[in-house]
Design a protein around this motif. Structure first.
Motif, PDB file in Angstrom:
ATOM      1  N   PHE A  15       0.815  -1.217   0.000  1.00  0.00           N
ATOM      2  CA  PHE A  15       0.000   0.000   0.000  1.00  0.00           C
ATOM      3  C   PHE A  15       0.853   1.273   0.000  1.00  0.00           C
ATOM      4  CE2 PHE A  15      -2.747  -3.300   1.518  1.00  0.00           C
ATOM      5  CZ  PHE A  15      -4.020  -2.967   1.092  1.00  0.00           C
ATOM      6  N   THR A  16       2.143   1.143   0.194  1.00  0.00           N
ATOM      7  CA  THR A  16       3.036   2.299   0.296  1.00  0.00           C
ATOM      8  C   THR A  16       3.114   3.044  -1.032  1.00  0.00           C
ATOM      9  OG1 THR A  16       4.372   1.141   1.942  1.00  0.00           O
ATOM     10  CG2 THR A  16       5.387   3.024   0.854  1.00  0.00           C
ATOM     11  N   THR A  17       3.163   4.365  -0.972  1.00  0.00           N
ATOM     12  CA  THR A  17       3.323   5.188  -2.173  1.00  0.00           C
ATOM     13  C   THR A  17       4.768   5.677  -2.285  1.00  0.00           C
ATOM     14  OG1 THR A  17       2.809   7.276  -1.058  1.00  0.00           O
ATOM     15  CG2 THR A  17       0.957   6.005  -1.959  1.00  0.00           C
ATOM     16  N   ALA A  18       5.115   6.100  -3.474  1.00  0.00           N
ATOM     17  CA  ALA A  18       6.455   6.652  -3.690  1.00  0.00           C
ATOM     18  C   ALA A  18       6.675   7.899  -2.850  1.00  0.00           C
ATOM     19  CB  ALA A  18       6.644   6.965  -5.182  1.00  0.00           C
ATOM     20  N   GLU A  19       5.625   8.662  -2.660  1.00  0.00           N
ATOM     21  CA  GLU A  19       5.720   9.860  -1.821  1.00  0.00           C
ATOM     22  C   GLU A  19       6.138   9.492  -0.403  1.00  0.00           C
ATOM     23  OE1 GLU A  19       5.367  13.951  -1.685  1.00  0.00           O
ATOM     24  OE2 GLU A  19       3.944  13.096  -3.116  1.00  0.00           O
ATOM     25  N   GLU A  20       5.558   8.438   0.128  1.00  0.00           N
ATOM     26  CA  GLU A  20       5.875   8.005   1.492  1.00  0.00           C
ATOM     27  C   GLU A  20       7.301   7.486   1.592  1.00  0.00           C
ATOM     28  OE1 GLU A  20       1.401   6.594   2.878  1.00  0.00           O
ATOM     29  OE2 GLU A  20       2.670   5.234   1.732  1.00  0.00           O
ATOM     30  N   VAL A  21       7.743   6.757   0.598  1.00  0.00           N
ATOM     31  CA  VAL A  21       9.105   6.219   0.593  1.00  0.00           C
ATOM     32  C   VAL A  21      10.135   7.336   0.615  1.00  0.00           C
ATOM     33  CG1 VAL A  21      10.797   5.066  -0.893  1.00  0.00           C
ATOM     34  CG2 VAL A  21       8.578   4.000  -0.480  1.00  0.00           C
ATOM     35  N   SER A  50      12.051  14.594  -8.628  1.00  0.00           N
ATOM     36  CA  SER A  50      12.165  16.042  -8.818  1.00  0.00           C
ATOM     37  C   SER A  50      11.772  16.798  -7.560  1.00  0.00           C
ATOM     38  CB  SER A  50      11.295  16.492  -9.994  1.00  0.00           C
ATOM     39  OG  SER A  50      11.735  15.923 -11.204  1.00  0.00           O
ATOM     40  N   THR A  51      10.685  16.361  -6.907  1.00  0.00           N
ATOM     41  CA  THR A  51      10.255  17.064  -5.691  1.00  0.00           C
ATOM     42  C   THR A  51      11.268  16.930  -4.567  1.00  0.00           C
ATOM     43  OG1 THR A  51       9.013  15.151  -4.841  1.00  0.00           O
ATOM     44  CG2 THR A  51       7.812  16.730  -6.219  1.00  0.00           C
ATOM     45  N   ARG A  52      12.092  15.910  -4.631  1.00  0.00           N
ATOM     46  CA  ARG A  52      13.121  15.725  -3.607  1.00  0.00           C
ATOM     47  C   ARG A  52      14.437  16.404  -3.984  1.00  0.00           C
ATOM     48  NH1 ARG A  52      10.610  16.224  -0.119  1.00  0.00           N
ATOM     49  NH2 ARG A  52      12.382  15.690   1.219  1.00  0.00           N
ATOM     50  N   ALA A 258       5.121   3.030  -8.250  1.00  0.00           N
ATOM     51  CA  ALA A 258       6.447   3.653  -8.330  1.00  0.00           C
ATOM     52  C   ALA A 258       7.224   3.548  -7.021  1.00  0.00           C
ATOM     53  CB  ALA A 258       6.300   5.126  -8.724  1.00  0.00           C
ATOM     54  N   ALA A 259       6.569   3.096  -5.964  1.00  0.00           N
ATOM     55  CA  ALA A 259       7.209   3.126  -4.643  1.00  0.00           C
ATOM     56  C   ALA A 259       8.452   2.249  -4.574  1.00  0.00           C
ATOM     57  CB  ALA A 259       6.198   2.702  -3.569  1.00  0.00           C
ATOM     58  N   ALA A 267      16.774   4.363  -0.877  1.00  0.00           N
ATOM     59  CA  ALA A 267      16.727   3.901   0.517  1.00  0.00           C
ATOM     60  C   ALA A 267      18.123   3.741   1.108  1.00  0.00           C
ATOM     61  CB  ALA A 267      15.983   2.567   0.607  1.00  0.00           C
ATOM     62  N   PRO A 268      18.423   4.401   2.217  1.00  0.00           N
ATOM     63  CA  PRO A 268      19.725   4.237   2.873  1.00  0.00           C
ATOM     64  C   PRO A 268      19.998   2.801   3.311  1.00  0.00           C
ATOM     65  CG  PRO A 268      18.601   6.192   3.703  1.00  0.00           C
ATOM     66  CD  PRO A 268      17.611   5.445   2.874  1.00  0.00           C
TER      67      PRO A 268
END
Length: 323
Positions: A15-21, A50-52, A258-259, A267-268
């Motif tokens: 259920f995770t979104t790319a935004e959350e990741v 891009s937003t990051r 996309a997540a 991801a670190p």
């Protein structure tokens, strides 16, 4: 060569979104390339990177359409590229290398699925040529920039389609076999996973790590070659024709799809890890049956090396050896 293929137990899931990741990710000053970045999963990946803070280069055959699709996404740059044209790939890479010293993220998201038989100018089967050989050429041409990043990641979009099998190293172009669009798709998606395994083996000493991804099942342009009857057989549409969204069954939105790509890219927890096939924002388990996980044949290091050698032979290109 060993393949790290054991789930990490991340806090994310289907259920995770790319935004959350990407919530706590800072990509300021980073450069990314996202093939297939003008639609669906690729566009969402471009938007999030891009937003990051990343500057994202989006290769596209139809530059005008891609620019229209990406309008409003600051930091996205569209450049002409045709993955079926070796000269176009080389020209794109030469331009990029002339303008950028390094490449932090290379996300290979472009692809086709279950197409009628098409061959490129060199007579390679179209799904294999687009999904694998074009990206193989592109990665090799961009290698100096990946090497210079001192910590680059390459993410290759595969899918559970690799479970269809059909991988035949002696007949990758369906010359001796009757063409089957689903076996050809399965072969191309298996090649994507094997490519990440072999690339990571070459890149790890240079801090270039590679991953392959199953993004989930997302109804979109990838299904454009399927008839309405074929799509109905998959049970992915509501009665009104809209996509069913049920991440527990792997039926996802583009934001959820996309997540895993964004997770692999940023991801670190993946620092020092590579070659893994990932799904639902975690490294997948190895499975011999069922819908989940990666099949053992798709991460076999010997097969990965054999495919790499054959890809070099078919394309006449390899990673530069001068560094």
């Amino acid at each position: 060569m060993s393949v790290v293929q054991k789930p990490l137990g991340t806090p994310f899931g289907p259920f995770t979104t790319a935004e959350e990741v990407a919530r706590d990710v800072d990509l300021s000053g980073k450069i990314a390339i996202v093939t297939g970045g003008a639609s669906n999963l690729g566009r969402e990946t471009v938007r999030i990177l891009s937003t990051r803070g990343a500057h994202v280069v989006v290769p596209a055959r139809d530059v005008d359409a891609a620019r229209q699709a990406l309008a409003g996404i600051a930091g996205a740059e569209v450049v002409s590229l045709d993955l079926l044209d070796p000269a176009s790939i080389l020209g794109f890479a030469e331009r990029f290398l002339a303008e950028h010293e390094s490449l932090d993220l290379l996300i290979l998201s472009a692809g086709v699925m279950a197409t009628p038989l098409v061959r490129d100018a060199e007579e390679h089967e179209g799904q294999f040529a687009t999904n694998h050989l074009g990206h193989f050429r592109l990665t090799a041409a961009l290698w100096p920039a990946l090497h210079s990043a001192n910590g680059a990641r390459v993410v290759v979009l595969s899918s559970r389609g690799h479970q269809l099998g059909g991988f035949d190293l002696d007949d990758l172009d369906f010359v001796r076999r009757p063409y089957d669009k689903w076996l050809a798709y399965g072969q191309a998606k298996t090649a994507n996973v094997l490519f990440a395994v072999a690339l990571d083996a070459r890149g790890r000493e240079h801090r270039v790590r590679a991953f392959s991804v199953h993004p989930g099942t997302i109804v979109g342009p990838l299904a454009r070659h399927l008839s309405s009857e074929e799509i109905d057989m998959f049970g992915v549409l509501n009665d009104d024709g809209t996509p069913i969204i049920d991440p527990a069954r792997d039926l996802k939105t583009p934001e959820q799809g996309a997540a895993t790509t964004v997770w692999c890219a940023t991801a670190p927890v993946l620092d020092g890890i590579g070659s893994a096939y990932c799904e639902d924002c975690d490294i997948a388990s190895v499975e011999t049956e069922g819908r989940f996980g990666v099949r053992p044949f798709a991460i076999d290091p010997d097969v990965a090396e054999a495919l790499w050698s054959e890809s070099v032979r078919l394309t006449g290109t390899d990673l530069p050896t001068r560094r």
